[in-house]
Design an enzyme around this catalytic site. Structure first.
Site, PDB file in Angstrom:
ATOM      1  CG  ASP A 143      -2.426 -21.053  78.512  1.00  9.11           C
ATOM      2  OD1 ASP A 143      -2.295 -20.602  79.824  1.00  9.11           O
ATOM      3  OD2 ASP A 143      -1.424 -20.894  77.752  1.00  9.11           O
ATOM      4  CG  HIS A 158       4.547 -13.760  77.812  1.00  5.85           C
ATOM      5  ND1 HIS A 158       5.834 -14.274  77.572  1.00  5.85           N
ATOM      6  CD2 HIS A 158       3.415 -14.193  77.278  1.00  5.85           C
ATOM      7  CE1 HIS A 158       5.198 -15.126  76.616  1.00  5.85           C
ATOM      8  NE2 HIS A 158       3.977 -14.944  76.106  1.00  5.85           N
ATOM      9  CD  GLU A 189       4.102 -19.783  76.461  1.00 11.43           C
ATOM     10  OE1 GLU A 189       3.025 -20.185  76.835  1.00 11.43           O
ATOM     11  OE2 GLU A 189       4.175 -18.953  75.402  1.00 11.43           O
ATOM     12  CD  GLU A 235       1.064 -20.372  81.006  1.00 13.31           C
ATOM     13  OE1 GLU A 235      -0.066 -20.472  81.117  1.00 13.31           O
ATOM     14  OE2 GLU A 235       1.314 -20.375  79.600  1.00 13.31           O
ATOM     15  CG  ASP A 260       1.197 -23.304  77.091  1.00  8.97           C
ATOM     16  OD1 ASP A 260       1.066 -24.443  76.319  1.00  8.97           O
ATOM     17  OD2 ASP A 260       0.960 -22.161  76.524  1.00  8.97           O
ATOM     18  NE  ARG A 280       7.733 -19.720  72.279  1.00  7.42           N
ATOM     19  CZ  ARG A 280       6.625 -19.256  73.372  1.00  7.42           C
ATOM     20  NH1 ARG A 280       5.512 -19.302  72.602  1.00  7.42           N
ATOM     21  NH2 ARG A 280       6.650 -19.249  74.438  1.00  7.42           N
ATOM     22  CD  GLN A 298       3.014 -19.492  69.607  1.00  8.94           C
ATOM     23  OE1 GLN A 298       4.012 -20.062  70.297  1.00  8.94           O
ATOM     24  NE2 GLN A 298       2.537 -18.510  70.262  1.00  8.94           N
ATOM     25  CE  LYS A 334       1.345 -21.403  73.008  1.00  6.85           C
ATOM     26  NZ  LYS A 334       2.356 -20.782  73.978  1.00  6.85           N
ATOM     27  CB  THR A 384      -0.133 -28.628  79.251  1.00  8.52           C
ATOM     28  OG1 THR A 384      -0.360 -28.144  77.992  1.00  8.52           O
ATOM     29  CG2 THR A 384       0.259 -27.492  80.240  1.00  8.52           C
ATOM     30  CD  GLU A 397       8.666 -13.364  77.573  1.00  5.31           C
ATOM     31  OE1 GLU A 397       8.234 -14.514  78.065  1.00  5.31           O
ATOM     32  OE2 GLU A 397       8.327 -12.332  78.155  1.00  5.31           O
TER      33      GLU A 397
HETATM   34 CA    CA Z   1       0.830 -19.952  77.368  1.00  5.15          CA
END
Ligand code: CA
Length: 431
Positions: A131, A138, A203, A205, A237, A241, A244, A257, A261, A378
């Site tokens: 990744d 971002h 996420e 992506e 993804d 949080r 993380q 993570k 996925t 975000e």
């Molecule tokens: Ca990611």
């Protein structure tokens, strides 16, 4: 190279004007129908062209036949390894068989199955997944939450940053997302606790499918890199949080993570994306130029993609009240600070071996403005500003029962639009 020089229709009526799969797309995937074995197919309108059935018609010969034979194992790895020439040969034959007025229509029609009756699987055996972090908006938005004065670390503009992710937990669209358990550090405490994540996020992506691999010790130069990319997909993804935040230093993301996925199951080929290539956006004044091994005139002139990206949410209550999914994000792949070719070349600069069917994530692709942010982290500024939904509900992070949909669409005046198909996942409670 097969572009879209003239706009052509297919005799598969539903393909004409189809949001994702007109004749100009022809993405490849692996499907099963009833109890049958997994096999390769091509999406056309609301149907799948079964390549095993097509092979048995005897209508395909030469390199295109070789390409189909490379898909017979029920994964696309061997087909990816064949590279550009085989992919183009197959695309040209498929186009000639599916275009309006084609000969042999009745025979080919027998090879179509209704996509709604099929189950989609992962298109390849994914040995390795990396990744990246090439969405600069971002990186800035997240950096600002932690380091308001210095959002981007000094390596960002020199290195296409990435980490090695977990290949074994990649799943195709539609597989439920079980809320993961993990260690988190409650606010004001000094000892962590184990429990379900309270800050589950998405996420937005794109995924990059590696085509032809390279040998250990061998660099794939920037001028050759695009020959090593088979196509793109959507990639979510999913991220915990709170896990993380506690685990990521000093080595980066780990269990926050790797629980699942989600990817869209169709491989949209580089040939289908050709009309939607763009020059790599110019770096702002004052930014350094990439080091020479990452710089090629052709890649700078042609290496970016103009792909519109969207995220929608539908909560349990929205479903029960008949409310449509609501948009959370609208952004674009033009926010990528590095091209997919630069990602691939950088990955091999130390001699790292890539294999056909390896997958890269781009990193979250946010735009600079509100409404364009590719994660709830975000949008809600780390959970401080909730989103209000059409049902009246608020979300800081995802709740059980929420379903997240990613969409991608390529639009250009005078060209037939293509899409990527579905990439969705629903949150289910922790066990
Ligand atoms: Ca990611």
């Amino acid at each position: 190279m097969s572009g879209q020089t003239t706009i052509q229709r297919s005799w598969v009526e539903a393909a004409n004007g189809h949001a994702d799969f007109p004749l100009q797309n022809l993405p490849l995937g692996i499907f099963s129908h009833g109890d049958d074995q997994k096999r390769a197919g091509v999406a056309i309108g609301d149907s799948i062209l079964d390549l095993r059935a097509l092979r048995s018609t005897g209508l395909v010969a030469g390199e295109a036949l070789q390409a189909i034979e490379a898909t017979q194992s029920g994964v696309l790895n061997a087909f990816f390894e064949l590279g550009l020439v085989a992919r183009v040969a197959l695309r040209e034959v498929l186009h000639s068989l599916l275009v309006e007025g084609a000969q042999h229509r009745q025979v080919v029609e027998e090879c179509l199955v209704n996509a709604a009756d099929c189950v989609m699987h992962l298109p390849a055996r994914i040995n390795d997944y990396t990744d990246f972090y090439v969405g600069i908006e971002h990186a800035k938005n997240v950096g600002k939450l932690f380091r308001p004065d210095n959002p981007l670390l000094p390596n960002y503009k020199y290195v296409p940053i990435g980490y090695h992710g977990r290949a074994s937990t990649i799943r195709p669209s539609g597989v439920d997302v079980q809320r993961p358990n993990g260690q988190t550090l409650p606010a004001g405490e000094s000892t962590p606790v184990l429990g379900p994540t309270a800050r589950l996020d998405y996420e937005l992506e794109i995924g990059v499918w590696v085509g032809k691999g390279n040998q250990l010790g061998e660099l794939v130069s920037i001028s050759e890199a695009s020959d090593h990319i088979a196509g793109l997909c959507l990639l979510n993804d999913w991220s915990a949080r709170d896990v993380q935040a506690w685990e990521y230093q000093p080595l980066g993301p780990f269990l926050s993570k790797s629980f699942i996925t989600t990817i869209s199951p169709w491989v949209v080929t580089m040939e289908a994306l050709e009309p939607f290539r763009r020059p790599q956006p110019k770096r702002p004044d004052g930014d350094p130029q990439p080091l020479t091994y990452l710089l090629s005139e052709i890649d700078q002139a042609h290496g970016a993609f103009d792909i519109e990206l969207e995220v929608l949410i539908q909560t349990e209550r929205m479903r029960s009240e008949g409310l449509s999914p609501q948009r959370l994000t609208l952004s674009n792949t033009l926010s990528m600070y590095w091209t997919v070719a630069q990602m691939l070349t950088h990955h091999t600069v130390n001699g790292c071996q890539l294999q056909a069917g390896d997958l890269f994530g781009s990193g979250t692709l946010s735009g600079a403005e509100p409404g364009q942010y590719g994660s709830l982290l975000e949008i809600t500024e780390g959970g401080k500003k909730p989103v209000v939904l059409s049902s009246g509900e608020e979300r800081r992070f995802l709740e059980d029962g929420d379903e997240i949909f990613l969409r991608a669409r390529c639009v250009r005046p005078g060209m037939v639009s293509i899409g990527f198909g579905e990439c969705r996942g629903k949150i289910v409670k922790a066990c």
